[in-house]
Write an enzyme that holds these catalytic residues in place. Structure first.
Site, mmCIF file in Angstrom:
data_model
loop_
_atom_site.group_PDB
_atom_site.id
_atom_site.type_symbol
_atom_site.label_atom_id
_atom_site.label_comp_id
_atom_site.label_asym_id
_atom_site.label_seq_id
_atom_site.Cartn_x
_atom_site.Cartn_y
_atom_site.Cartn_z
ATOM 1 N N HIS A 247 15.125 48.924 23.145
ATOM 2 C CA HIS A 247 13.810 49.092 22.871
ATOM 3 C C HIS A 247 12.993 48.981 24.236
ATOM 4 O O HIS A 247 11.615 49.070 24.336
ATOM 5 C CB HIS A 247 13.374 47.851 22.142
ATOM 6 C CG HIS A 247 13.269 46.563 22.587
ATOM 7 N ND1 HIS A 247 14.147 45.973 22.767
ATOM 8 C CD2 HIS A 247 12.221 46.158 23.303
ATOM 9 C CE1 HIS A 247 13.846 44.567 23.461
ATOM 10 N NE2 HIS A 247 12.482 44.788 23.907
HETATM 11 C C1 UD1 Z 1 7.437 44.306 22.804
HETATM 12 C C2 UD1 Z 1 7.205 43.688 23.949
HETATM 13 C C3 UD1 Z 1 8.595 43.520 24.523
HETATM 14 C C4 UD1 Z 1 9.542 42.703 23.435
HETATM 15 C C5 UD1 Z 1 9.602 43.605 22.096
HETATM 16 C C6 UD1 Z 1 10.553 43.337 20.945
HETATM 17 C C7 UD1 Z 1 5.472 44.096 25.286
HETATM 18 C C8 UD1 Z 1 4.929 44.911 26.802
HETATM 19 N N1 UD1 Z 1 6.478 44.447 25.116
HETATM 20 O O1 UD1 Z 1 7.840 45.720 22.932
HETATM 21 O O2 UD1 Z 1 8.560 42.489 25.526
HETATM 22 O O3 UD1 Z 1 10.811 42.724 23.844
HETATM 23 O O4 UD1 Z 1 8.103 43.613 21.728
HETATM 24 O O5 UD1 Z 1 10.563 44.224 20.012
HETATM 25 O O6 UD1 Z 1 4.602 43.226 24.725
HETATM 26 N N2 UD1 Z 1 5.593 49.828 16.406
HETATM 27 C C9 UD1 Z 1 5.620 49.949 15.137
HETATM 28 N N3 UD1 Z 1 5.832 49.175 14.180
HETATM 29 C C10 UD1 Z 1 5.779 47.924 14.724
HETATM 30 C C11 UD1 Z 1 5.805 47.577 16.063
HETATM 31 C C12 UD1 Z 1 5.480 48.432 16.739
HETATM 32 O O7 UD1 Z 1 5.728 51.187 14.708
HETATM 33 O O8 UD1 Z 1 5.966 47.019 13.711
HETATM 34 C C13 UD1 Z 1 5.256 50.756 17.517
HETATM 35 C C14 UD1 Z 1 3.992 50.706 18.352
HETATM 36 O O9 UD1 Z 1 3.152 51.195 17.346
HETATM 37 C C15 UD1 Z 1 4.524 51.355 19.270
HETATM 38 C C16 UD1 Z 1 5.747 51.068 19.839
HETATM 39 O O10 UD1 Z 1 6.351 50.895 18.199
HETATM 40 O O11 UD1 Z 1 4.078 52.650 19.367
HETATM 41 C C17 UD1 Z 1 5.980 49.969 20.602
HETATM 42 O O12 UD1 Z 1 5.332 48.725 20.077
HETATM 43 P P1 UD1 Z 1 4.802 47.729 21.269
HETATM 44 O O13 UD1 Z 1 4.319 46.523 20.346
HETATM 45 O O14 UD1 Z 1 4.020 48.304 22.222
HETATM 46 O O15 UD1 Z 1 6.026 47.114 22.256
HETATM 47 P P2 UD1 Z 1 7.373 46.967 21.821
HETATM 48 O O16 UD1 Z 1 8.169 47.990 22.306
HETATM 49 O O17 UD1 Z 1 7.938 46.568 20.600
#
Ligand code: UD1
Length: 356
Positions: free
Chosen positions: A206
């Site tokens: 991830h």
């Molecule tokens: C985040 C944290 C990372 C942690 C990880 C655990 C930061 C910078 N990164 O990364 O340190 O290890 O969480 O998972 O804070 N999304 C969905 N559904 C969800 C959550 C996210 O579709 O329930 C999508 C978001 O809209 C986005 C992408 O996934 O497009 C990334 O989500 P984001 O919260 O930015 O960071 P993570 O990659 O989850």
């Protein structure tokens, strides 16, 4: 006597796991207000953790999911300030290294509210990771720094942070001891997947540096597809999005599944032949359940797992990943590296003293 108010900020999947044992310990002496920033919002990334960890629903859900880093963090700052003004916390607690951690830390620091950071002092020394920036800034704004390891204490010391540091062990070990027992009772995922102990590898990916880089992501999937055992791969939303956009196939023996709840994850981890991951928490859980781990990054914050001989850094080097998987097996005894399973109680006692 009036109970002091602690505000706990969570937002992303690993933070629900870490906050649960601490919340249980805090509940006897503090009034805790739980704020969910909404960073993770899918049922399988958020709500399932609250029900499994038996956490009460958050007192505030800010609903701030998705968006760029600046937008996400900025919107959190605006909303957190309003909540802090309304509830007037005596102390704010943040966990780990996500954008929710940094937003909580900055808001508390600007409002001069004492700040406690759980999992302080971790460093990858790779400033291109958003998590590294979040950790460094949060630690430098914190009044209480709860370090899981001696390495973490040393990292802080070498940055000139010497006050408020407490080596308490790792709350993830507290969580694991509590949850593994429940996972063993409740779980059916291996039956559903028709897999037995040691018959599969488990992979998670991830980190933005992997998911958002087409070559790296392709290399990882290519390597996983070449392993001699089936690979169970619960796909994080970020990875799914990018794999779809680029049309990267998952061939060979890769079994793609939706993100799983924490109990299913623990079962998958404990029974795997090998874990391949870029997650920090999963590297540590692999060590704690005694499964070898191949880390799909060039460096790690959890350096003890590597020197203990149970974690190997492979980056996204396909040949290295395959060779390690087929030929490398840990031989060293596992020592207790992450405390004694009572970190949450230690944190609570220190907070009581601090807020006297
Ligand atoms: C985040 C944290 C990372 C942690 C990880 C655990 C930061 C910078 N990164 O990364 O340190 O290890 O969480 O998972 O804070 N999304 C969905 N559904 C969800 C959550 C996210 O579709 O329930 C999508 C978001 O809209 C986005 C992408 O996934 O497009 C990334 O989500 P984001 O919260 O930015 O960071 P993570 O990659 O989850």
């Amino acid at each position: 006597m009036n109970m002091k108010t602690i505000v706990t900020i969570v937002g992303a999947r690993p933070q629900f796991v870490k906050a649960a044992p601490v919340s249980r310990a805090l509940s006897s002496v503090f009034k805790e207000i739980l704020i969910h920033t909404g960073q993770h919002y899918d049922y399988g990334m958020s709500e399932v953790f609250f029900s499994e960890m038996e956490m009460r629903p958050p007192d505030f859900n800010l609903g701030i999911g998705g968006g760029s880093h600046g937008e996400q963090t900025g919107r959190m700052l605006i909303e957190l300030e309003k909540v802090f003004n309304a509830v007037k916390p005596d102390c704010v607690m943040v966990y780990g290294d996500t954008n929710s951690t940094l937003a909580g830390a900055l808001t508390a620091a600007k409002m001069q509210i004492p700040l406690a950071h759980v999992e302080a002092g971790l460093r990858s020394y790779n400033r291109s990771m958003p998590e590294e920036i979040n950790r460094v800034l949060t630690d430098h704004a914190s009044d209480l720094l709860f370090c899981p390891t001696q390495t973490a204490v040393q990292n802080l010391s070498s940055e000139g942070i010497r006050r408020g540091i407490h080596q308490v062990g790792d709350v993830m070990y507290d969580a694991l001891l509590h949850n593994l027992a429940l996972a063993r009772q409740k779980n059916a995922i291996l039956r559903d997947l028709k897999l037995g102990k040691g018959q599969y590898a488990l992979a998670t990916v991830h980190r933005a540096a992997n998911t958002d880089d087409r070559q790296r992501m392709s290399a990882i999937l290519d390597a996983l597809g070449r392993l001699s055992l089936p690979v169970v791969f619960p796909v994080h939303p970020r990875a799914r999005k990018m794999m779809g956009e680029w049309g990267i196939p998952a061939g060979g023996n890769i079994i793609l599944i939706e993100p799983v709840g924490h109990f299913d994850m623990l079962t998958l981890q404990e029974n795997a032949n090998c874990i391949l991951t870029d997650s920090g928490g999963v590297q540590k859980e692999a060590y704690l359940v005694g499964v070898r781990c191949i880390t799909l990054r060039e460096e790690t914050e959890w350096v003890e797992t590597v020197s203990a001989g149970w974690n190997s850094l492979a980056g996204v080097n396909k040949e290295k990943i395959v060779a390690l998987f087929e030929t490398w097996f840990p031989t060293q005894e596992r020592k207790l590296l992450y405390g004694d399973g009572h970190s949450s109680e230690k944190i609570t006692r220190i907070l009581v003293e601090f807020l006297k």
